[in-house]
Design a protein around this motif. Structure first.
Motif, short mmCIF file in Angstrom:
data_model
loop_
_atom_site.label_atom_id
_atom_site.label_comp_id
_atom_site.label_asym_id
_atom_site.label_seq_id
_atom_site.Cartn_x
_atom_site.Cartn_y
_atom_site.Cartn_z
N GLU A 166 0.84 -1.20 0.00
CA GLU A 166 0.00 0.00 0.00
C GLU A 166 0.87 1.26 0.00
O GLU A 166 0.62 2.20 -0.76
N GLU A 214 2.66 1.68 -3.50
CA GLU A 214 1.74 2.11 -4.56
C GLU A 214 1.33 3.58 -4.35
O GLU A 214 1.26 4.35 -5.31
N HIS A 233 -5.51 -1.26 -2.31
CA HIS A 233 -4.89 -2.00 -3.42
C HIS A 233 -5.58 -3.32 -3.74
O HIS A 233 -5.49 -3.79 -4.88
N ARG A 289 -8.31 -2.20 -6.03
CA ARG A 289 -7.69 -1.74 -7.27
C ARG A 289 -7.22 -2.92 -8.12
O ARG A 289 -7.41 -2.94 -9.34
N HIS A 290 -6.64 -3.91 -7.46
CA HIS A 290 -6.18 -5.10 -8.17
C HIS A 290 -7.35 -5.81 -8.84
O HIS A 290 -7.25 -6.27 -10.00
#
Length: 808
Positions: free
Chosen positions: A546, A549, A612, A615-616
């Motif tokens: 996290e 990114e 994330h 988001r992934h």
């Protein structure tokens, strides 16, 4: 099926959404007997706990800068990094018992303790029975009131703690002349001396510890009265036969910064307190009161919430309302239920505004309220979830100012954390912070060589906490703050993590952490060993992923060339793995938790508060990790401590599971008895105390904040994506709306991207929406199962949507 049409108007249209929130009031028909029944008040530095007694009205006083200890020693832990290679050797030989044992050599001193300032006693000298008692806290105005009748006279007491004028004010009145009679005293649990003079009490003291090595304080009580007489002894003041009286309480401490010795280089607390006392003569009581209300409401009134349409007349005392709400099959109107849910939500905002306004001194485990000489867990900053959770609702509920104390606090952590990185871990880049901290910005691991590594040795507190500042930027779009403060702190935490990661000897080319722990949780290996130290723990890697990114996103926004090494490190991180039971593995191996329903779910940080995992799933169109996270939550169950329950509301909401998120919110509002009450009907568990404080148990304020944040997460979610090297903010309206909240309004909710949302919904559908941009922003709006096209809004630009239906 209803057909909705949406119209868009840009620039200059005034919203008709008004969110007619009812008055938010806690009230009781009896004085407080226990801490968990008292009314908390504060201005971000000074705090007061109002018990409202009729014979002795006890008020516990707090100052958020009143701690034991002194600045940390930068040489603490020098040489302890020599143990890290030995621990790694034991781990990779799968000798976890030895690794656990060696971890004790990489522990430092315990953190300092937060301490109570003093105890103020307002003793009623009028005899007679009490009737028609009422005690209340109005969180719309941050005012408390006590009223009762005694011997045919109606007495009223009014309290507030002013942020604009740094004082506590109390006014005592009677509806008949000459009937106000009382004595006041001021004492403390720490070393102190109290001196009375004409219309004034002065108390000086210092926190527990050596007098020449700890924080000192000066507290002054100033008295004014109308008619009547006053007198004093050595340490008390007495008022007789007055029509009314006013008391002002001010305080100053010698705390002068995290790196300043509180005696040798302390603030001039005596003169500062005297100046504050003189200031009480600059305005009338009513002027102070109005200045307080204006300053408070300027922030508090930014957000209003209305759940449902029915009004509630608030005719049940708050503690009884809470009991009825949390007891199955107890008749309670829908309006009363929605009122309590809204009250709890707004109470979280009230608490944050009341305890987090002091530079460098954020809200601690108890906010700023404690009656205890030594609070549970020292009242410190626990950075493996609790301090982070304190600030989850700050941005979304439109009070980002409350995050300001974290900025200077994190600067202090970074300054001390570079020494911890070197001394304890052999890392010469960046900075780190551990499980516990205090007012001195302690970053070293704690434990003194005897505590469990599961919490004492965890060293990613800074890496997690710094993401709170990144979120502050996303909500406020404060570019200068990102450039000058937030990004440098993120980059420093990233540099530590890059060096702390090592190549996985079990899988060459892959990067892991070793030693690793997952906060406060314990495992059972396939060989039956029950331990805490491991390698490649999922929580570590989730926090680092996290952070990395977010740091890369910050670089793009700042137009800084992407860090190729950081990109490469991200790609090499040990990936998430899914266990045989479909859950997200918390450990490198598919080990069992020693406690399957453990309160911590740190390996889900990437789901919430992180981004994330979601988001992934969007980028890869692979939702397997989200499904595994859901399975983990199912395994954990719904029964937990207060703060963990607050976290789980947000996790379920982030998964779009509104029904389950609401069930957890309802569980958070389960009635809990005061800790010192042990009658036959006592209830002790995670939930909510009579004064709406969160029950861990005991009291920890983070559960209040997690609950407030969870309501926002059910109503609106927002994420940042970098599209063609440009930031695009995805806004999802009503992503996890529970069925019981099928109708409602909210005004003033904030989203990432610097947007302010006013919204009405009807029968689970957005009916009207007003959006205002605080900065130039590109958005993609999702509502009513539709996705709006990507559009660009300029700073100050507005959008207004209204659904048109003949039946509405």
């Amino acid at each position: 099926m209803k057909q909705f049409l949406f119209f868009v108007t840009l620039l200059g249209l005034t919203s008709t959404i008004n969110a007619q929130q009812q008055s938010m009031l806690l009230w009781y028909d009896h004085p407080a007997q226990f801490f968990e029944e008292s009314l908390p008040m504060g201005n971000g530095k000074l705090g007061a706990l109002i018990y409202g007694g009729t014979k002795n009205d006890t008020i516990y006083l707090n100052d958020i800068t009143y701690w034991t200890g002194k600045p940390v020693n930068p040489n603490e832990g020098i040489g302890k990094s020599v143990w890290i290679p030995r621990i790694r050797e034991a781990l990779f030989a799968e000798n976890y018992r030895l690794a656990d044992s060696l971890q004790h050599y990489v522990q430092g001193e315990q953190s300092a303790s937060y301490q109570p300032l003093g105890t103020f006693n307002l003793i009623n000298l009028t005899p007679g029975a009490i009737q028609n008692y009422r005690r209340e806290l109005n969180i719309d105005s941050a005012m408390a009131h006590v009223s009762y009748q005694q011997d045919g006279v109606t007495y009223k007491k009014e309290y507030f703690v002013s942020q604009s004028d740094s004082l506590i004010a109390i006014r005592i009145t009677a509806n008949k002349p000459g009937k106000v009679n009382f004595k006041i005293s001021l004492t403390a649990q720490v070393p102190h001396k109290t001196k009375a003079s004409d219309e004034q009490l002065t108390m000086i003291g210092h926190a527990t510890g050596k007098e020449n090595e700890t924080i000192h304080a000066c507290t002054i009580v100033r008295l004014t009265h109308k008619e009547g007489q006053d007198s004093h002894t050595d340490s008390t003041l007495t008022v007789e036969n007055a029509d009314e009286a006013t008391l002002y309480i001010v305080n100053a401490t010698s705390f002068n910064g995290f790196n300043k010795h509180p005696v040798d280089d302390g603030a001039d607390y005596m003169n500062n307190a005297i100046d504050a006392a003189w200031h009480t003569k600059n305005f009338t009581y009513n002027e102070f009161k109005q200045r307080h209300i204006n300053a408070y409401q300027r922030l508090y009134q930014r957000l209003n919430l209305q759940l449902g349409h029915d009004k509630y007349d608030n005719n049940i005392p708050t503690d009884e309302l809470l009991k009825k709400y949390s007891t199955p099959h107890t008749p309670l109107s829908v309006a009363a239920q929605r009122y309590l849910e809204t009250l709890y939500f707004q109470f979280g905002r009230y608490l944050l505004l009341s305890c987090s306004r002091t530079p460098g001194v954020p809200a601690n485990l108890q906010g700023l309220w404690t009656p205890y000489l030594f609070s549970p867990w020292r009242g410190n900053y626990t950075m493996n979830i609790n301090l982070e959770e304190n600030y989850w609702p700050a941005n979304s509920t439109n009070i980002s100012e409350t995050i300001q104390p974290l900025f200077s606090f994190l600067k202090g952590l970074a300054a001390n954390g570079k020494y911890t990185a070197h001394n304890f871990y052999g890392v010469n880049e960046g900075w780190c912070a551990s499980h516990n901290s205090d007012i001195w910005c302690k970053t070293a691991p704690v434990g003194e060589g005897k505590e469990s590594p599961e919490w004492a040795n965890w060293n990613l507190g800074g890496a997690w906490l710094v993401n709170t500042l990144w979120d502050y930027y996303l909500y406020t779009q404060d570019f200068q703050m990102l450039k000058s403060t937030i990004y440098p702190l993120m980059e420093g935490a990233s540099r530590f993590c890059k060096q702390w990661l090592i190549e996985n000897p079990k899988h060459p080319g892959e990067l892991i952490t070793a030693p690793s722990t997952t906060p406060e949780n314990e495992y059972l290996t396939d060989k039956g060993y029950h331990g805490t130290t491991c390698y490649g723990g999922t929580a570590d890697l989730a926090i680092i992923r996290e952070l990395f990114e977010n740091t890369q996103q910050a670089r793009r926004i700042l137009n800084i060339k992407p860090d190729k090494q950081l990109n490469n490190t991200l790609k090499r991180l040990h990936p998430y793995t899914i266990g045989a039971e479909g859950d997200l593995n918390e450990w490198y191996y598919d080990w069992k938790d020693y406690d399957p329903q453990h309160r911590h779910q740190s390996h889900l940080i990437g789901l919430y508060p992180g981004m994330h995992l979601q988001r992934h799933a969007i980028q890869t169109k692979d939702s397997s990790l989200l499904k595994a996270a859901k399975q983990t939550l199912i395994q954990k169950g719904d029964e937990s401590t207060g703060w963990s329950t607050g976290w789980r509301i947000n996790l379920w909401a982030r998964l779009g599971e509104g029904k389950h998120a609401y069930e957890i919110y309802h569980r958070l509002l389960s009635y809990v008895s005061p800790e010192e009450y042990h009658g036959p009907d006592a209830v002790h568990r995670g939930g909510t105390y009579p004064n709406l404080f969160d029950a861990h148990p005991p009291f920890q304020i983070d559960g209040n904040f997690g609950g407030t944040a969870g309501v926002c997460e059910m109503l609106v979610q927002s994420t940042l994506e970098i599209v063609n090297n440009k930031p695009v903010y995805y806004i999802h309206l009503l992503p996890a709306l529970p069925h019981v909240w099928k109708d409602g309004e909210i005004k003033g909710l904030k989203t990432r991207g610097g947007l302010t949302i006013d919204m009405q919904w009807y029968d689970h559908q957005v009916y009207a929406l007003h959006i205002k941009a605080d900065a130039d922003v590109t958005i993609n709006l999702h509502y009513n199962c539709k996705t709006d096209s990507v559009r660009r809004l300029k700073k100050g630009e507005k959008m207004f949507f209204r659904a048109i239906d003949g039946a509405l």
